[in-house]
Design a protein around this motif. Sequence first.
Motif, PDB file in Angstrom:
ATOM      1  N   ARG A 237      13.753 -18.314  22.114  1.00 33.65           N
ATOM      2  CA  ARG A 237      14.389 -19.377  21.259  1.00 33.65           C
ATOM      3  C   ARG A 237      12.797 -20.816  21.371  1.00 33.65           C
ATOM      4  O   ARG A 237      12.663 -21.815  20.693  1.00 33.65           O
ATOM      5  N   ALA A 241      10.852 -22.377  18.351  1.00 28.30           N
ATOM      6  CA  ALA A 241      11.333 -23.361  17.842  1.00 28.30           C
ATOM      7  C   ALA A 241       9.637 -24.229  18.436  1.00 28.30           C
ATOM      8  O   ALA A 241       9.831 -25.069  17.706  1.00 28.30           O
ATOM      9  N   SER A 242       8.741 -23.218  19.347  1.00 29.24           N
ATOM     10  CA  SER A 242       7.045 -23.895  18.916  1.00 29.24           C
ATOM     11  C   SER A 242       6.758 -23.195  17.729  1.00 29.24           C
ATOM     12  O   SER A 242       5.688 -24.729  17.619  1.00 29.24           O
ATOM     13  N   LEU A 244       7.469 -22.992  15.184  1.00 32.68           N
ATOM     14  CA  LEU A 244       8.090 -24.139  14.175  1.00 32.68           C
ATOM     15  C   LEU A 244       8.718 -25.342  13.876  1.00 32.68           C
ATOM     16  O   LEU A 244       8.906 -25.836  12.979  1.00 32.68           O
ATOM     17  N   ARG A 245       7.782 -26.069  15.631  1.00 34.06           N
ATOM     18  CA  ARG A 245       7.676 -27.590  15.360  1.00 34.06           C
ATOM     19  C   ARG A 245       8.841 -27.992  15.648  1.00 34.06           C
ATOM     20  O   ARG A 245       9.004 -28.802  14.628  1.00 34.06           O
ATOM     21  N   GLN A 246      10.544 -27.136  16.109  1.00 38.18           N
ATOM     22  CA  GLN A 246      11.366 -27.646  16.162  1.00 38.18           C
ATOM     23  C   GLN A 246      11.791 -27.986  17.984  1.00 38.18           C
ATOM     24  O   GLN A 246      11.106 -27.478  18.194  1.00 38.18           O
ATOM     25  N   ALA A 247      12.694 -28.907  18.158  1.00 35.89           N
ATOM     26  CA  ALA A 247      12.865 -28.565  19.798  1.00 35.89           C
ATOM     27  C   ALA A 247      14.100 -27.592  19.534  1.00 35.89           C
ATOM     28  O   ALA A 247      15.039 -26.756  18.849  1.00 35.89           O
ATOM     29  N   ASP A 249      16.699 -25.380  21.379  1.00 35.91           N
ATOM     30  CA  ASP A 249      17.842 -25.369  21.535  1.00 35.91           C
ATOM     31  C   ASP A 249      18.518 -24.038  23.191  1.00 35.91           C
ATOM     32  O   ASP A 249      18.145 -22.716  22.946  1.00 35.91           O
TER      33      ASP A 249
END
Length: 253
Positions: A237, A241-242, A244-247, A249
């Motif tokens: 995860r 997330a990295s 996709l440049r997302q936080a 979870d």
Amino acid sequence: MIDIQVQRNGFVAVLEIRRGPANFFDRELLADLADAAAAVTADGARAVVLCAEGKHFCAGADFSAAPSGAARADSSRLLYAEAVRIFEIAVPVVAAVQGAAVGGGLGLALAADFRVAGPAARFQANFARLGFHQGFGLSITLPLVVGHQRATEMLYSGRAVHTPEALEWGLADRWAEAGAEREVAMAWAAELAGSAPLAVRSMKQTLRGPITDQVRRALDRELAEQARLWETEDSRRGIEASRLRQAPDFIGR
């Protein structure tokens, strides 16, 4: 050695990583970097400037290109063997840091004796945000540079330390205007190269040799924990997330 450019300016050798903009490394690049450093020091260089083209100093390893499972651990073991050779460079190394020195890129920056940072520099041990253990000897070098408490904060939180806080913490030793990082590093390296070269080499071995020995031992623990945690859902995860440049979870599995 197509991704490492070597230049000489008197007794100073400039080793430039040419994989911009992020300058991701792999085993081959670190091997070429170590080979280039060995060659220039054998040829009389008294100091080395380590720098990189593009927007960032080094963003560490490219996880999108990494193998999986046991192959990943085997690949990382070979990569870290080359990383140790960078710690073994016999003369002073001044890193010119522009943009990000992240993950393994932070490890590479801390393998240098000194760091020059521009206003956009950021130093980040982002491993906890990716779901796995730190590597590249940061277990040793980061506490030595910033102290145990600040190193613990950086590792647990994964937050970036920007200039000028990096100067206060010791992650950066000297400031440079934007675009002048390499120029300042070269001037500093020339100053160091003006000292008695045999004495400086001897001093570096006394001061840095024990650190390299500690790094070599720490890498075994780092890699074992990385290999274990790479197999977790949290690591999957975090890396996704990295990408996709997302936080991330995280779920603790």
